[in-house]
Scaffold this motif. Structure first.
Motif, PDB file in Angstrom:
ATOM      1  N   PHE A   1      55.995 -17.758 -26.248  1.00 47.63           N
ATOM      2  CA  PHE A   1      56.162 -18.648 -27.399  1.00 47.63           C
ATOM      3  C   PHE A   1      57.386 -19.542 -27.228  1.00 47.63           C
ATOM      4  CE2 PHE A   1      53.807 -15.673 -30.578  1.00 47.63           C
ATOM      5  CZ  PHE A   1      52.608 -16.082 -30.029  1.00 47.63           C
ATOM      6  N   LEU A   2      58.457 -18.985 -26.681  1.00 46.89           N
ATOM      7  CA  LEU A   2      59.690 -19.751 -26.496  1.00 46.89           C
ATOM      8  C   LEU A   2      59.464 -20.938 -25.573  1.00 46.89           C
ATOM      9  CD1 LEU A   2      62.746 -19.836 -27.133  1.00 46.89           C
ATOM     10  CD2 LEU A   2      63.111 -18.428 -25.110  1.00 46.89           C
ATOM     11  N   PHE A   3      58.737 -20.718 -24.478  1.00 47.55           N
ATOM     12  CA  PHE A   3      58.489 -21.804 -23.528  1.00 47.55           C
ATOM     13  C   PHE A   3      57.389 -22.747 -24.021  1.00 47.55           C
ATOM     14  CE2 PHE A   3      61.064 -19.321 -20.734  1.00 47.55           C
ATOM     15  CZ  PHE A   3      61.484 -20.171 -19.729  1.00 47.55           C
ATOM     16  N   TYR A   4      56.324 -22.180 -24.602  1.00 47.67           N
ATOM     17  CA  TYR A   4      55.172 -22.998 -24.980  1.00 47.67           C
ATOM     18  C   TYR A   4      55.453 -23.871 -26.204  1.00 47.67           C
ATOM     19  CZ  TYR A   4      50.266 -24.198 -25.800  1.00 47.67           C
ATOM     20  OH  TYR A   4      49.079 -24.876 -25.976  1.00 47.67           O
ATOM     21  N   PHE A   5      56.125 -23.280 -27.196  1.00 50.86           N
ATOM     22  CA  PHE A   5      56.382 -24.012 -28.438  1.00 50.86           C
ATOM     23  C   PHE A   5      57.798 -24.578 -28.527  1.00 50.86           C
ATOM     24  CE2 PHE A   5      53.098 -20.864 -29.700  1.00 50.86           C
ATOM     25  CZ  PHE A   5      52.096 -21.757 -30.065  1.00 50.86           C
ATOM     26  N   GLY A   6      58.695 -24.137 -27.631  1.00 49.25           N
ATOM     27  CA  GLY A   6      60.083 -24.549 -27.736  1.00 49.25           C
ATOM     28  C   GLY A   6      60.609 -25.344 -26.566  1.00 49.25           C
ATOM     29  N   ILE A   7      60.813 -24.678 -25.443  1.00 53.61           N
ATOM     30  CA  ILE A   7      61.527 -25.295 -24.317  1.00 53.61           C
ATOM     31  C   ILE A   7      60.779 -26.490 -23.752  1.00 53.61           C
ATOM     32  CG2 ILE A   7      62.349 -24.916 -21.953  1.00 53.61           C
ATOM     33  CD1 ILE A   7      63.052 -22.055 -22.790  1.00 53.61           C
ATOM     34  N   PHE A   8      59.509 -26.320 -23.397  1.00 54.90           N
ATOM     35  CA  PHE A   8      58.765 -27.435 -22.795  1.00 54.90           C
ATOM     36  C   PHE A   8      58.600 -28.616 -23.754  1.00 54.90           C
ATOM     37  CE2 PHE A   8      56.883 -24.255 -19.649  1.00 54.90           C
ATOM     38  CZ  PHE A   8      57.691 -24.707 -18.616  1.00 54.90           C
ATOM     39  N   PRO A   9      58.226 -28.393 -25.032  1.00 52.25           N
ATOM     40  CA  PRO A   9      58.159 -29.538 -25.961  1.00 52.25           C
ATOM     41  C   PRO A   9      59.506 -30.242 -26.144  1.00 52.25           C
ATOM     42  CG  PRO A   9      56.919 -27.699 -26.845  1.00 52.25           C
ATOM     43  CD  PRO A   9      57.657 -27.180 -25.641  1.00 52.25           C
ATOM     44  N   LEU A  10      60.608 -29.479 -26.170  1.00 51.64           N
ATOM     45  CA  LEU A  10      61.925 -30.094 -26.308  1.00 51.64           C
ATOM     46  C   LEU A  10      62.261 -30.979 -25.112  1.00 51.64           C
ATOM     47  CD1 LEU A  10      64.124 -27.241 -27.831  1.00 51.64           C
ATOM     48  CD2 LEU A  10      63.477 -29.408 -28.916  1.00 51.64           C
ATOM     49  N   LEU A  11      61.721 -30.606 -23.950  1.00 50.28           N
ATOM     50  CA  LEU A  11      61.939 -31.408 -22.747  1.00 50.28           C
ATOM     51  C   LEU A  11      60.949 -32.566 -22.645  1.00 50.28           C
ATOM     52  CD1 LEU A  11      62.541 -28.543 -20.142  1.00 50.28           C
ATOM     53  CD2 LEU A  11      64.256 -30.040 -21.177  1.00 50.28           C
ATOM     54  N   GLY A  12      60.051 -32.677 -23.630  1.00 53.15           N
ATOM     55  CA  GLY A  12      59.059 -33.747 -23.620  1.00 53.15           C
ATOM     56  C   GLY A  12      57.928 -33.510 -22.648  1.00 53.15           C
ATOM     57  N   LEU A  13      57.697 -32.260 -22.303  1.00 49.48           N
ATOM     58  CA  LEU A  13      56.665 -31.922 -21.319  1.00 49.48           C
ATOM     59  C   LEU A  13      55.451 -31.326 -22.013  1.00 49.48           C
ATOM     60  CD1 LEU A  13      58.939 -30.232 -18.610  1.00 49.48           C
ATOM     61  CD2 LEU A  13      58.071 -32.584 -18.622  1.00 49.48           C
ATOM     62  N   ASP A  14      54.286 -31.831 -21.674  1.00 45.97           N
ATOM     63  CA  ASP A  14      53.022 -31.299 -22.189  1.00 45.97           C
ATOM     64  C   ASP A  14      52.409 -30.425 -21.092  1.00 45.97           C
ATOM     65  OD1 ASP A  14      50.746 -30.749 -23.600  1.00 45.97           O
ATOM     66  OD2 ASP A  14      49.806 -32.708 -23.250  1.00 45.97           O
ATOM     67  N   VAL A  15      52.809 -29.172 -21.071  1.00 43.62           N
ATOM     68  CA  VAL A  15      52.425 -28.262 -19.992  1.00 43.62           C
ATOM     69  C   VAL A  15      51.201 -27.454 -20.413  1.00 43.62           C
ATOM     70  CG1 VAL A  15      53.215 -26.391 -18.495  1.00 43.62           C
ATOM     71  CG2 VAL A  15      54.846 -28.116 -19.296  1.00 43.62           C
ATOM     72  N   PRO A  16      50.156 -27.407 -19.585  1.00 45.62           N
ATOM     73  CA  PRO A  16      48.963 -26.617 -19.923  1.00 45.62           C
ATOM     74  C   PRO A  16      49.306 -25.142 -20.085  1.00 45.62           C
ATOM     75  CG  PRO A  16      48.530 -28.086 -18.071  1.00 45.62           C
ATOM     76  CD  PRO A  16      50.006 -28.124 -18.303  1.00 45.62           C
ATOM     77  N   PRO A  17      48.552 -24.438 -20.926  1.00 44.96           N
ATOM     78  CA  PRO A  17      48.836 -23.012 -21.161  1.00 44.96           C
ATOM     79  C   PRO A  17      48.898 -22.185 -19.883  1.00 44.96           C
ATOM     80  CG  PRO A  17      47.262 -23.811 -22.777  1.00 44.96           C
ATOM     81  CD  PRO A  17      47.462 -24.929 -21.795  1.00 44.96           C
TER      82      PRO A  17
END
Length: 225
Positions: free
Chosen positions: A72-88
């Motif tokens: 959850f931290l990476f999917y909903f937090g870290i990657f979105p904060l970095l502006g990255l749309d990373v697949p699950p």
């Protein structure tokens, strides 16, 4: 009984395709953890105090947080904060790999420390640099010693991969949930999913046991060094 058997045959192909994704998660995460774990282990044994401190913090964080929290931290937090749309799937591989790297670093650190210090001294006396001695003398032995412990990461990652359904990775459990929602037959579907997990688990363990036998050197180990 006939309806249950029919449901199993209809659901099996969809669940087995999820098994391929589960295996992909496990294998890629295991290799990512290996690529991270070995350098960190070397740095913990031979690196400067600053490097050892940073790695200790990394290990403390990734071994201390549950997989679901990290996902959850990476999917909903870290990657979105970095502006990255990373697949699950990539998020799951990243999290599982980073966490596995923390555990693998300790497996390889223990294996490296089990190598007698006299071997490093002998290598240096022959004119080898410290990096040469590590890569040519220490690591080839340590990797064999670490293999039984390292192979345990496979079943651990396999069971950990099931929590990736929480972010929508289309692995076995996610597909089982979808079928249950359509059929309202949870017992049958989850039993099939469990059977697939067991087959993947023991199949992988058997492969690693075979590899251990292939690379094993009789009499090789801490007591022989």
């Amino acid at each position: 009984m006939t309806d249950a058997v029919s449901l199993v045959f209809r659901a099996a192909p969809y669940l087995l395709s999820g098994a391929g994704i589960t295996l992909g998660l496990v294998v890629v995460s295991l290799l990512l953890g290996l690529l991270m774990g070995v350098p960190m282990a070397v740095a913990q044994v031979y690196g400067p105090r600053s490097a050892r401190g940073l790695i200790a913090i990394y290990v403390w964080i990734f071994r201390g947080l549950p997989n679901l929290v990290l996902l959850f931290l990476f999917y909903f937090g870290i990657f979105p904060l970095l502006g990255l749309d990373v697949p699950p799937f990539l998020v799951a591989v990243t999290v599982l790999g980073l966490r596995s790297g923390a555990y693998q670093s300790q497996i390889f650190r223990g294996a490296i420390q089990s190598i007698g210090e006299g071997q490093m001294t002998a290598a240096r006396s022959l004119g080898m640099s410290t990096p040469q001695a590590i890569t040519s003398i220490v690591l080839p032995q340590a990797m064999r010693i670490a293999l039984p412990g390292w192979s345990n990461e496979y079943p651990i990652l396999l069971t950990d991969s099931a929590v990736c359904y929480a972010i929508g990775v289309m692995e076995i459990l996610t597909r089982a949930d979808q079928i249950v929602a359509l059929t309202a037959e949870p017992m049958t579907i989850y039993l099939v999913a469990a059977a697939i997990f067991i087959l993947l688990n023991y199949g992988g363990v058997w492969i690693f046991a075979w590899i251990e036998k292939r690379v094993n050197i009789p009499g090789f180990g801490k007591g022989a060094l």
